[in-house]
Design a protein around this motif. Sequence first.
Motif, PDB file in Angstrom:
ATOM      1  N   VAL A  21      48.457  69.970  20.251  1.00 13.86           N
ATOM      2  CA  VAL A  21      48.174  71.612  20.177  1.00 13.86           C
ATOM      3  C   VAL A  21      49.260  72.057  20.631  1.00 13.86           C
ATOM      4  CG1 VAL A  21      46.632  73.061  21.729  1.00 13.86           C
ATOM      5  CG2 VAL A  21      45.514  71.177  20.538  1.00 13.86           C
ATOM      6  N   VAL A  22      49.876  71.618  21.642  1.00 14.58           N
ATOM      7  CA  VAL A  22      51.185  72.182  22.387  1.00 14.58           C
ATOM      8  C   VAL A  22      52.133  72.369  21.180  1.00 14.58           C
ATOM      9  CG1 VAL A  22      53.209  72.072  24.097  1.00 14.58           C
ATOM     10  CG2 VAL A  22      50.662  71.572  24.824  1.00 14.58           C
ATOM     11  N   LEU A  23      52.425  71.565  20.558  1.00 15.71           N
ATOM     12  CA  LEU A  23      53.459  71.582  19.372  1.00 15.71           C
ATOM     13  C   LEU A  23      53.175  72.700  18.435  1.00 15.71           C
ATOM     14  CD1 LEU A  23      56.370  70.595  18.401  1.00 15.71           C
ATOM     15  CD2 LEU A  23      54.863  68.908  16.998  1.00 15.71           C
ATOM     16  N   ALA A  24      51.710  72.714  17.940  1.00 16.22           N
ATOM     17  CA  ALA A  24      51.410  73.689  16.926  1.00 16.22           C
ATOM     18  C   ALA A  24      51.671  74.929  17.745  1.00 16.22           C
ATOM     19  CB  ALA A  24      50.008  73.431  16.505  1.00 16.22           C
ATOM     20  N   LEU A  25      51.184  75.181  18.799  1.00 10.80           N
ATOM     21  CA  LEU A  25      51.328  76.600  19.264  1.00 10.80           C
ATOM     22  C   LEU A  25      52.728  77.073  19.571  1.00 10.80           C
ATOM     23  CD1 LEU A  25      48.478  76.490  22.083  1.00 10.80           C
ATOM     24  CD2 LEU A  25      48.696  77.794  20.057  1.00 10.80           C
ATOM     25  N   TRP A  26      53.589  76.016  19.879  1.00 11.88           N
ATOM     26  CA  TRP A  26      54.882  76.294  20.225  1.00 11.88           C
ATOM     27  C   TRP A  26      55.592  76.642  18.661  1.00 11.88           C
ATOM     28  CZ3 TRP A  26      58.504  74.798  24.321  1.00 11.88           C
ATOM     29  CH2 TRP A  26      59.608  74.961  24.173  1.00 11.88           C
ATOM     30  N   GLU A  27      55.296  76.065  17.760  1.00 13.91           N
ATOM     31  CA  GLU A  27      55.764  76.313  16.388  1.00 13.91           C
ATOM     32  C   GLU A  27      55.251  77.697  15.919  1.00 13.91           C
ATOM     33  OE1 GLU A  27      56.385  71.623  14.598  1.00 13.91           O
ATOM     34  OE2 GLU A  27      54.649  72.667  14.136  1.00 13.91           O
ATOM     35  N   ALA A  28      54.191  77.917  16.087  1.00 10.20           N
ATOM     36  CA  ALA A  28      53.682  79.284  15.902  1.00 10.20           C
ATOM     37  C   ALA A  28      54.433  80.379  16.546  1.00 10.20           C
ATOM     38  CB  ALA A  28      52.038  79.456  15.866  1.00 10.20           C
ATOM     39  N   GLN A  29      54.677  80.099  17.890  1.00 13.33           N
ATOM     40  CA  GLN A  29      55.308  80.972  18.623  1.00 13.33           C
ATOM     41  C   GLN A  29      56.575  81.308  17.987  1.00 13.33           C
ATOM     42  OE1 GLN A  29      55.854  80.159  22.668  1.00 13.33           O
ATOM     43  NE2 GLN A  29      57.314  81.785  23.199  1.00 13.33           N
ATOM     44  N   ASN A  30      57.631  80.347  17.694  1.00 14.30           N
ATOM     45  CA  ASN A  30      58.863  80.474  17.031  1.00 14.30           C
ATOM     46  C   ASN A  30      58.747  81.132  15.689  1.00 14.30           C
ATOM     47  OD1 ASN A  30      60.187  78.922  19.132  1.00 14.30           O
ATOM     48  ND2 ASN A  30      60.061  77.029  18.102  1.00 14.30           N
ATOM     49  N   VAL A  45      45.212  75.344  13.534  1.00 18.93           N
ATOM     50  CA  VAL A  45      44.124  74.363  13.440  1.00 18.93           C
ATOM     51  C   VAL A  45      44.426  73.242  12.561  1.00 18.93           C
ATOM     52  CG1 VAL A  45      41.852  74.017  13.073  1.00 18.93           C
ATOM     53  CG2 VAL A  45      42.410  76.003  14.683  1.00 18.93           C
ATOM     54  N   GLU A  46      44.767  73.609  11.456  1.00 17.75           N
ATOM     55  CA  GLU A  46      45.210  72.617  10.549  1.00 17.75           C
ATOM     56  C   GLU A  46      46.262  71.747  10.981  1.00 17.75           C
ATOM     57  OE1 GLU A  46      43.357  71.660   7.674  1.00 17.75           O
ATOM     58  OE2 GLU A  46      42.119  72.899   8.567  1.00 17.75           O
ATOM     59  N   SER A  47      47.540  72.556  11.418  1.00 12.05           N
ATOM     60  CA  SER A  47      48.679  71.819  11.997  1.00 12.05           C
ATOM     61  C   SER A  47      48.231  70.612  13.070  1.00 12.05           C
ATOM     62  CB  SER A  47      49.475  72.750  12.532  1.00 12.05           C
ATOM     63  OG  SER A  47      50.509  72.260  12.875  1.00 12.05           O
ATOM     64  N   VAL A  48      47.289  71.016  14.028  1.00 12.90           N
ATOM     65  CA  VAL A  48      46.716  70.151  14.872  1.00 12.90           C
ATOM     66  C   VAL A  48      46.160  69.126  14.432  1.00 12.90           C
ATOM     67  CG1 VAL A  48      45.319  69.850  16.839  1.00 12.90           C
ATOM     68  CG2 VAL A  48      46.779  71.994  16.839  1.00 12.90           C
ATOM     69  N   LYS A  49      45.470  69.137  13.480  1.00 13.93           N
ATOM     70  CA  LYS A  49      44.613  68.145  12.809  1.00 13.93           C
ATOM     71  C   LYS A  49      45.671  67.168  12.022  1.00 13.93           C
ATOM     72  CE  LYS A  49      40.398  70.908  11.807  1.00 13.93           C
ATOM     73  NZ  LYS A  49      39.834  71.436  10.826  1.00 13.93           N
ATOM     74  N   ILE A  50      46.420  67.733  11.272  1.00 14.89           N
ATOM     75  CA  ILE A  50      47.347  66.894  10.689  1.00 14.89           C
ATOM     76  C   ILE A  50      48.443  66.046  11.609  1.00 14.89           C
ATOM     77  CG2 ILE A  50      49.377  66.948   9.114  1.00 14.89           C
ATOM     78  CD1 ILE A  50      47.786  69.263   7.596  1.00 14.89           C
ATOM     79  N   LYS A  51      48.945  66.898  12.473  1.00 12.19           N
ATOM     80  CA  LYS A  51      49.914  66.236  13.362  1.00 12.19           C
ATOM     81  C   LYS A  51      49.091  65.012  14.190  1.00 12.19           C
ATOM     82  CE  LYS A  51      52.978  70.021  14.327  1.00 12.19           C
ATOM     83  NZ  LYS A  51      53.082  70.108  13.043  1.00 12.19           N
TER      84      LYS A  51
END
Length: 71
Positions: A21-30, A45-51
């Motif tokens: 979750v943290v990584l997906a939010l970080w990537e979205a912010q970037n 959400v899809e990124s969190v599921k896959i990661k």
Amino acid sequence: MELLGDPGIGGGWWQVICFAVVLALWEAQNGIVFENTDMQIMGIVESVKIKSWNWLRVRKKGFAYFMGSWF
């Protein structure tokens, strides 16, 4: 008793999901800051599921979920 690391309570799965979750939010912010993209909630959400699925599949012995059933 540590909830996130106790093998009897998810075996650290929640910790992996929190990191995803943290990584997906970080990537979205970037993406918003550096690439001028819009925040897409479903994409996050899809990124969190896959990661989380990929990390657990590689790191957790006995992880026996197919990607389709993980979603």
